[in-house]
Design an enzyme around this catalytic site. Structure first.
Site, PDB file in Angstrom:
ATOM      1  N   GLU A 224      33.930  39.696  40.849  1.00 52.15           N
ATOM      2  CA  GLU A 224      35.321  39.613  41.308  1.00 52.15           C
ATOM      3  C   GLU A 224      35.316  38.700  42.530  1.00 52.15           C
ATOM      4  O   GLU A 224      34.856  39.083  43.595  1.00 52.15           O
ATOM      5  CB  GLU A 224      35.852  41.003  41.665  1.00 52.15           C
ATOM      6  CG  GLU A 224      35.713  42.033  40.555  1.00 52.15           C
ATOM      7  CD  GLU A 224      36.527  41.696  39.314  1.00 52.15           C
ATOM      8  OE1 GLU A 224      37.366  40.767  39.378  1.00 52.15           O
ATOM      9  OE2 GLU A 224      36.330  42.331  38.282  1.00 52.15           O
ATOM     10  N   CYS A 258      41.920  39.864  48.592  1.00 51.80           N
ATOM     11  CA  CYS A 258      41.482  38.866  47.613  1.00 51.80           C
ATOM     12  C   CYS A 258      42.595  38.435  46.677  1.00 51.80           C
ATOM     13  O   CYS A 258      42.532  37.347  46.099  1.00 51.80           O
ATOM     14  CB  CYS A 258      40.299  39.399  46.814  1.00 51.80           C
ATOM     15  SG  CYS A 258      40.614  40.937  45.916  1.00 51.80           S
TER      16      CYS A 258
END
Length: 479
Positions: A224, A258
């Site tokens: 990720e 993020c």
């Protein structure tokens, strides 16, 4: 992430690689000894985890606040504790159906037999988590691995030591080391272990190093990685509701998210109106300006300096930098606090156009036609998230059909990450693999296909010595 020339040793004289390897060996031995845990065992473990988190809510809020310098306790409760608690509830509620064997169709010539899949734990899962959400991004992979019946080694970021100490103590109270444990030390040594699966959340550059190290042992990885997540605002949608949502997503945890809206694409006729509304809504959200208790500091001096350098580079190349909200100059009164900032006139030679910002800075790019906005997104690496504000019309459909990203939120920001039944993950340079929803359970499980042969099937007639009967059967199946 590079391998040090001289790997550090512990007080016991073991290198990190040796220490990690011993824990991995103990966990794998326990997994082989005990086999897959039952549904009831997994549920007990998940419920104990949930109870431990809820009982430590205030301690978690305090720990993260200490590590960041200032972090809103409400943001921590919402994005860290609540996020994991709801994830545990989802896994607990659906675990029986996730674990249930699934039937698969049988080939015609074998139709008296049967096929099914059983989901088997992989074994030992390694988790490398980042600093920006040190509870959520550490524990969601851990609880998913537990639900799938695995044992887990967690290595959190060194930049959140107070939170790490709390997680280490909590997990040690809940589980023996041979089931779940937290370790600290050299990241290269950890990522080079022969796990059965490795989950990494962090930057693309470190993700590449992790994947390279894992490949030496053919360890499958879930990465990720983030990236520059775009926000496209349709013409006519510069409203308080739209801009408030963008401000929330951009300034949540000081922009250190993020999936934060990295930049906004706004119709060229509405850029001025957007900036005015953004300024007004930032003032409403943070009435005490950047010293508000709800406004998060930057995690460390290195990250703060990077933001300063991005703005200096943009100014040097002719960008217009606008600090917004109440008394942005007051940011200097609190360590590592960066004021909410808008940047106009961004061009490709500026670093801010290419680097993930990870702070409270919002570049705004004007566009003329929706095709221009789509082309801008598609000329860049595929992002972890994409946000679109607009009606359910041809333009929205065009954005959905012609862009590729991890997940999408329509007329909002951030909240797709809290939808437990949606998979979460990137694509291309923003990552690979999923660990939310049933996709997360299956990522950390081995789908073992099992064929049970019936007492009679046509394949038994296809044995040597072959003859006319074999020809007729083959002609039938290959017609």
């Amino acid at each position: 992430m590079t391998t040090p020339t001289h790997e550090p040793t512990t007080k016991a004289g073991l290198t990190d690689r040796e220490r990690f390897g011993a824990i991995l060996a103990a966990q794998r031995s326990a997994q082989l000894r005990d086999g897959a845990p039952s549904l009831e065992k997994r549920r007990r473990d998940l419920r104990a985890f949930k109870a431990a988190l809820i009982s430590r809510r205030r301690a978690i809020e305090d720990a993260i606040n200490t590590d960041f310098g200032n972090r809103s306790r409400h943001e921590t409760a919402m994005m860290e504790v609540l996020g994991v608690v709801q994830g545990i509830d989802y896994l607990d509620r659906n675990l029986r159906s996730f674990m249930r064997p699934t039937r698969r169709r049988i080939a015609l010539q074998l139709r008296h037999g049967s096929n099914h899949i059983e989901y088997q734990p992989l074994g030992v899962v390694g988790v490398i988590s980042p600093w920006n959400y040190p509870v959520n991004l550490s524990l969601m992979p851990v609880v998913t691995a537990i639900a799938a019946g695995n044992r887990v080694m967690l290595k959190p970021s060194k930049y959140t030591p107070v939170t790490n100490a709390l997680l280490t103590a909590m997990i040690a109270e809940l589980y023996p080391e041979e089931q779940v444990t937290v370790v600290s030390g050299d990241g290269s040594a950890f990522s080079s272990l022969a796990f059965d699966h490795l989950v990494f959340t962090g930057s693309s550059s470190v993700g590449r190093a992790v994947m390279k190290a894992a490949s030496e042992n053919l360890v499958p990885v879930t990465l990720e990685l983030g990236g520059k997540s775009p926000t496209i605002v349709a013409r006519g949608r510069v409203t308080d509701k739209t801009v408030e949502s963008i401000a929330f997503g951009k300034l949540l945890s000081g922009g250190q998210t993020c999936i934060a809206p990295d930049y906004a694409l706004v119709h060229e006729s509405e850029v001025g109106a957007f900036v005015q509304r953004y300024d007004a809504l930032v003032k409403a959200a943070y009435p005490d300006g950047p010293t508000s208790v709800d406004y998060t500091s930057i995690i460390n001096q290195q990250q703060y300096d990077t933001l300063v350098e991005l703005i200096a580079d943009a100014r040097a190349h002719g960008a217009t930098v606008i600090e917004v909200g109440h008394r942005p100059q007051d940011a200097a009164l609190r360590p590592r606090t960066f004021p909410p900032t808008v940047v106009l006139g961004v061009t490709d030679e500026m670093r801010i156009a290419h680097e993930e910002i990870f702070g409270p800075i919002l570049p705004i790019f004007p566009y003329g036609m929706i095709d221009d906005a789509i082309d801008y997104v598609n000329q860049r690496p595929r992002p972890l998230a994409l946000y679109y504000f607009g009606a359910k019309d041809a333009d929205r459909r065009a954005v959905l059909d012609r862009t590729t990203s991890g997940n999408v939120t329509l007329n909002g920001t951030i909240m797709h990450v809290g939808q437990d039944d949606l998979p979460f993950g990137g694509v291309g340079e923003s990552g690979m693999g999923k660990y939310h929803g049933i996709e997360g359970f299956r990522t950390l499980s081995h789908p073992k296909g099992i064929y049970t042969q019936g007492r009679w099937n046509a394949a038994n007639l296809l044995r040597p010595p072959f003859g006319k009967r074999s020809d007729r059967l083959l002609d039938f199946f290959l017609r």
